[in-house]
Design an enzyme around this catalytic site. Structure first.
Site, PDB file in Angstrom:
ATOM      1  CG  ASN A  66      -9.262  -1.895  11.884  1.00 38.75           C
ATOM      2  OD1 ASN A  66      -8.306  -2.524  11.465  1.00 38.75           O
ATOM      3  ND2 ASN A  66      -9.678  -0.771  11.324  1.00 38.75           N
TER       4      ASN A  66
ATOM      5  CG  HIS B 237      -6.070  -2.456   8.856  1.00 34.12           C
ATOM      6  ND1 HIS B 237      -6.184  -1.187   9.371  1.00 34.12           N
ATOM      7  CD2 HIS B 237      -4.740  -2.753   8.954  1.00 34.12           C
ATOM      8  CE1 HIS B 237      -4.993  -0.751   9.730  1.00 34.12           C
ATOM      9  NE2 HIS B 237      -4.104  -1.678   9.496  1.00 34.12           N
TER      10      HIS B 237
ATOM     11  CD  GLU C  54      -8.978   0.738   7.670  1.00 29.45           C
ATOM     12  OE1 GLU C  54      -9.030  -0.169   8.524  1.00 29.45           O
ATOM     13  OE2 GLU C  54      -8.224   1.718   7.785  1.00 29.45           O
TER      14      GLU C  54
ATOM     15  CG  ASP D 129      -0.369  -0.572   2.471  1.00 29.57           C
ATOM     16  OD1 ASP D 129       0.876  -0.575   2.586  1.00 29.57           O
ATOM     17  OD2 ASP D 129      -1.123  -1.017   3.346  1.00 29.57           O
TER      18      ASP D 129
HETATM   19  C1  F6R Z   1       1.329  -1.667   6.150  1.00 30.92           C
HETATM   20  C2  F6R Z   1       0.001  -2.280   6.211  1.00 30.92           C
HETATM   21  C3  F6R Z   1      -0.813  -2.312   7.465  1.00 30.92           C
HETATM   22  C4  F6R Z   1       0.018  -2.639   8.713  1.00 30.92           C
HETATM   23  C5  F6R Z   1      -0.874  -2.606   9.953  1.00 30.92           C
HETATM   24  C6  F6R Z   1      -0.077  -2.825  11.216  1.00 30.92           C
HETATM   25  O1  F6R Z   1       1.863  -1.766   4.859  1.00 30.92           O
HETATM   26  O2  F6R Z   1      -0.451  -2.735   5.208  1.00 30.92           O
HETATM   27  O3  F6R Z   1      -1.835  -3.267   7.320  1.00 30.92           O
HETATM   28  O4  F6R Z   1       0.602  -3.896   8.571  1.00 30.92           O
HETATM   29  O5  F6R Z   1      -1.528  -1.369  10.031  1.00 30.92           O
HETATM   30  O6  F6R Z   1       0.777  -1.733  11.397  1.00 30.92           O
HETATM   31  P1  F6R Z   1       1.943  -1.753  12.500  1.00 30.92           P
HETATM   32  O7  F6R Z   1       2.905  -2.780  12.084  1.00 30.92           O
HETATM   33  O8  F6R Z   1       2.523  -0.364  12.457  1.00 30.92           O
HETATM   34  O9  F6R Z   1       1.267  -2.072  13.795  1.00 30.92           O
END
Ligand code: F6R
Length: 243
Positions: free
Chosen positions: A137, A139, A144, A67
């Site tokens: 959540n 994701h 989301e 992303d």
């Molecule tokens: C990042 C991504 C997100 C993160 C998730 C956890 O490229 O796709 O899904 O993996 O938000 O983020 P952290 O590792 O910062 O807790």
């Protein structure tokens, strides 16, 4: 889903690194799916060490990131382009720059950018191994709750909770983008193999929900789709397994 229990963040990063290095050795021209955020930072550090000690080469490796924020240029220190260059690619001398892919969040036509990203993944023969983190959540990528399991790479509106969680990297909440481009859930599910890294008690609830045997597989909890994939390995530390 195969669960590997590890002690802490260090061990999670080491195990994930060993796992990826083994894959890179096994496959001809491996295609890696990569994530950003706090969770994989340790993995990237370990991979750089392995590269520096000649234990792995990235010649012939192709990468696709999950992303990118909409509206942030590659040079913006908060962009995922910048993160990946700074924390990983700038330290890997033998990966070819044309093999590194992230969605372009400043593309004039974002819909076209999403389509082009899908074509690139397909042309590369799909992702061999996708590294994922998980949001509180549930994701995965920036998909989301409520995102259709049939989604392909798309423009997403970020949840307030996700913007709040990611605001730690920005000067103020107002600076956190409201949109991102993310690989879709179906795109992620087409990866031949997935490793999900989970660390810290902040993720304990999400992990527990994912591992609950009789829990519903639902678009309200995107990570639950991983139960339908036949090759998922979760590497989770003790703190994330607190009930
Ligand atoms: C990042 C991504 C997100 C993160 C998730 C956890 O490229 O796709 O899904 O993996 O938000 O983020 P952290 O590792 O910062 O807790």
């Amino acid at each position: 889903m195969n669960l590997i229990k590890v002690k802490d963040y260090e061990e999670m990063s080491n195990r994930a690194c060993e796992y990826l290095v083994k894959k890179i050795h096994e496959l001809d021209n491996p295609v890696l799916g990569l994530a950003t955020g706090s969770t994989p930072e340790g993995l990237y550090k370990r991979l750089i060490e392995k590269y520096n000690s000649d234990e792995v080469s990235f010649k012939g490796v192709t990468t696709f990131n999950l992303d990118e924020y909409v509206g942030l240029s590659k040079e913006d220190p908060q962009s995922y382009h910048y993160y990946m260059m700074d924390k990983f690619f700038n330290h890997i001398g033998d990966i070819s720059s044309e093999n590194i892919h992230l969605p372009n969040g400043t593309a004039e036509d974002l819909e076209q950018e999403c389509k082009d990203y899908e074509v690139l993944i397909r042309k590369a023969g799909h992702v061999d191994i996708q590294v994922l983190g998980i949001g509180k959540n549930g994701h995965i990528g920036f998909n989301e709750p409520g995102t259709p399991f049939t989604s392909r790479t798309h423009v997403v509106e970020l949840d307030e909770s996700t913007r709040q969680a990611n605001s730690r990297f920005f000067d103020s909440m107002d600076d956190v983008p409201k949109q991102a481009i993310s690989m879709g859930i179906e795109t992620i599910m087409e990866s031949k193999e997935i490793i999900l890294l989970v660390s810290g008690e902040g993720k304990a609830e999400a992990l527990a929900r994912l591992l609950e045997t009789d829990a519903e597989t639902t678009e309200d909890f995107p990570a639950s789709v991983l139960r339908k994939h036949n090759h998922v390995t979760i590497i989770a530390d003790e703190a994330s397994r607190l009930k």
